[in-house]
Design a protein around this motif. Structure first.
Motif, short mmCIF file in Angstrom:
data_model
loop_
_atom_site.label_atom_id
_atom_site.label_comp_id
_atom_site.label_asym_id
_atom_site.label_seq_id
_atom_site.Cartn_x
_atom_site.Cartn_y
_atom_site.Cartn_z
N ASP A 32 -27.87 3.74 -30.22
CA ASP A 32 -28.26 4.69 -29.17
C ASP A 32 -27.81 4.18 -27.79
O ASP A 32 -27.31 4.95 -26.96
CB ASP A 32 -29.77 4.90 -29.18
CG ASP A 32 -30.24 5.64 -30.44
OD1 ASP A 32 -29.39 6.28 -31.08
OD2 ASP A 32 -31.45 5.56 -30.75
N GLN A 33 -28.00 2.87 -27.57
CA GLN A 33 -27.57 2.30 -26.29
C GLN A 33 -26.06 2.39 -26.13
O GLN A 33 -25.55 2.67 -25.03
CB GLN A 33 -28.03 0.85 -26.19
CG GLN A 33 -29.55 0.68 -26.06
CD GLN A 33 -29.97 -0.78 -25.98
OE1 GLN A 33 -29.12 -1.67 -25.98
NE2 GLN A 33 -31.28 -1.01 -25.94
N ALA A 34 -25.33 2.15 -27.22
CA ALA A 34 -23.88 2.25 -27.15
C ALA A 34 -23.44 3.67 -26.84
O ALA A 34 -22.53 3.91 -26.03
CB ALA A 34 -23.26 1.77 -28.47
N ALA A 35 -24.10 4.67 -27.47
CA ALA A 35 -23.76 6.07 -27.20
C ALA A 35 -24.08 6.44 -25.75
O ALA A 35 -23.30 7.13 -25.08
CB ALA A 35 -24.51 6.97 -28.17
N ALA A 36 -25.23 5.96 -25.27
CA ALA A 36 -25.60 6.23 -23.89
C ALA A 36 -24.61 5.59 -22.92
O ALA A 36 -24.24 6.17 -21.90
CB ALA A 36 -27.02 5.74 -23.62
N ALA A 37 -24.18 4.36 -23.27
CA ALA A 37 -23.21 3.67 -22.41
C ALA A 37 -21.89 4.43 -22.37
O ALA A 37 -21.26 4.56 -21.32
CB ALA A 37 -23.00 2.24 -22.92
N GLU A 38 -21.44 4.96 -23.52
CA GLU A 38 -20.21 5.74 -23.56
C GLU A 38 -20.32 7.00 -22.71
O GLU A 38 -19.38 7.40 -22.02
CB GLU A 38 -19.86 6.09 -25.00
CG GLU A 38 -19.44 4.89 -25.85
CD GLU A 38 -19.12 5.29 -27.28
OE1 GLU A 38 -19.30 6.49 -27.59
OE2 GLU A 38 -18.68 4.43 -28.06
N THR A 39 -21.51 7.64 -22.78
CA THR A 39 -21.73 8.84 -21.96
C THR A 39 -21.67 8.50 -20.48
O THR A 39 -21.06 9.22 -19.67
CB THR A 39 -23.08 9.47 -22.30
OG1 THR A 39 -23.11 9.82 -23.69
CG2 THR A 39 -23.31 10.73 -21.47
N GLN A 40 -22.31 7.38 -20.10
CA GLN A 40 -22.29 6.96 -18.71
C GLN A 40 -20.87 6.62 -18.25
O GLN A 40 -20.47 6.94 -17.13
CB GLN A 40 -23.22 5.77 -18.50
CG GLN A 40 -24.70 6.10 -18.65
CD GLN A 40 -25.58 4.88 -18.48
OE1 GLN A 40 -25.08 3.76 -18.36
NE2 GLN A 40 -26.88 5.09 -18.50
N ILE A 41 -20.11 5.98 -19.13
CA ILE A 41 -18.73 5.64 -18.79
C ILE A 41 -17.91 6.91 -18.55
O ILE A 41 -17.13 6.99 -17.60
CB ILE A 41 -18.09 4.78 -19.91
CG1 ILE A 41 -18.74 3.40 -19.95
CG2 ILE A 41 -16.59 4.66 -19.71
CD1 ILE A 41 -18.29 2.55 -21.11
#
Length: 239
Positions: A32-41
């Protein structure tokens, strides 16, 4: 079922439970954190692209800054923030002297709030068919077939005026100006052209001419408008 088989089954169940718990507690949050980080990027990339476009435009405007300042100065002189009537009169007198005419009978009225023009209305449709002819046709004349009635053309409204939502009664003032210009008619026409293409914006809306009272040339009665722009007051900085 012997105890060994029960232990094996229990061990398998415990192992599955441990794996499931490890997924829920450890792996899934990381995903979930990785997906959120990708969205933020992705959002940051979009913001950076927008900022880059703004910077490119600012760089281009900076390159064109001298031309923009020159254009601004020309527009400010054309429609000043104050009436500047003496300077306007001096400009017109200069045009008059250059074209061999004389200006008299000045009148500059108080400014009025700008009212946007409205589009001309379409002309009323005509019913067609004029008055019937009373002439008696010649017996030997071959009658000409009369076409059947046709539908009249739909009336067309006039061309809509050019308006801008940025120009309102609150920031634009119309100043009525009238005067008499005396001289040879071609010179008066040349003066009017110069007056409407000078530094100060001036629109002639009425002109009439007649023999000059002095007997030389014509007296041209001119009325028109100059304009004043009211800039919004800058907001005071918060303390």
């Amino acid at each position: 079922m012997d105890k060994t088989r029960l232990w094996m089954i229990g061990s398998v169940i415990v192992m599955v439970a441990v794996v499931a718990l490890g997924w829920v507690v450890g792996v899934q949050p990381q995903l979930d954190q990785a997906a959120a980080a990708e969205t933020q990027i992705a959002q940051v990339d979009q913001t950076n692209a927008a900022n880059r476009a703004v910077l490119d435009r600012l760089e281009k405007d900076s390159t064109n800054l001298p031309a923009l300042k020159k254009s601004l100065a020309s527009l400010a002189a054309s429609v000043p923030t104050q009436s500047a009537n003496p300077a306007f009169m001096d400009e017109l007198n200069g045009f008059a002297a250059a074209n061999g005419v004389v200006i008299s009978a000045w009148a500059i009225a108080d400014g009025q709030p700008y009212v946007p023009p409205v589009a001309p209305a379409a002309p009323a449709a005509t019913t067609g068919g004029g008055a019937a002819s009373t002439a008696t046709p010649s017996p030997s004349a071959t009658p000409t077939p009369v076409p059947t009635s046709t539908a009249p053309a739909a009336p067309v409204a006039g061309m809509p005026p050019v308006v801008s939502p940025l120009i309102t009664k609150d920031n634009f003032t119309v100043v009525p100006v009238s005067f008499t210009v005396t001289g040879p008619y071609p010179n008066v026409v040349a003066f009017l052209h110069a007056a409407q293409t000078g530094e100060r914006l001036f629109l002639v809306n009425s002109f009439s001419s007649g023999p000059a009272a002095s007997g030389v040339g014509v007296d041209g009665k001119v009325s028109g408008f100059s304009y004043v722009l009211t800039l919004p007051e800058a907001a005071e900085p918060k303390k």
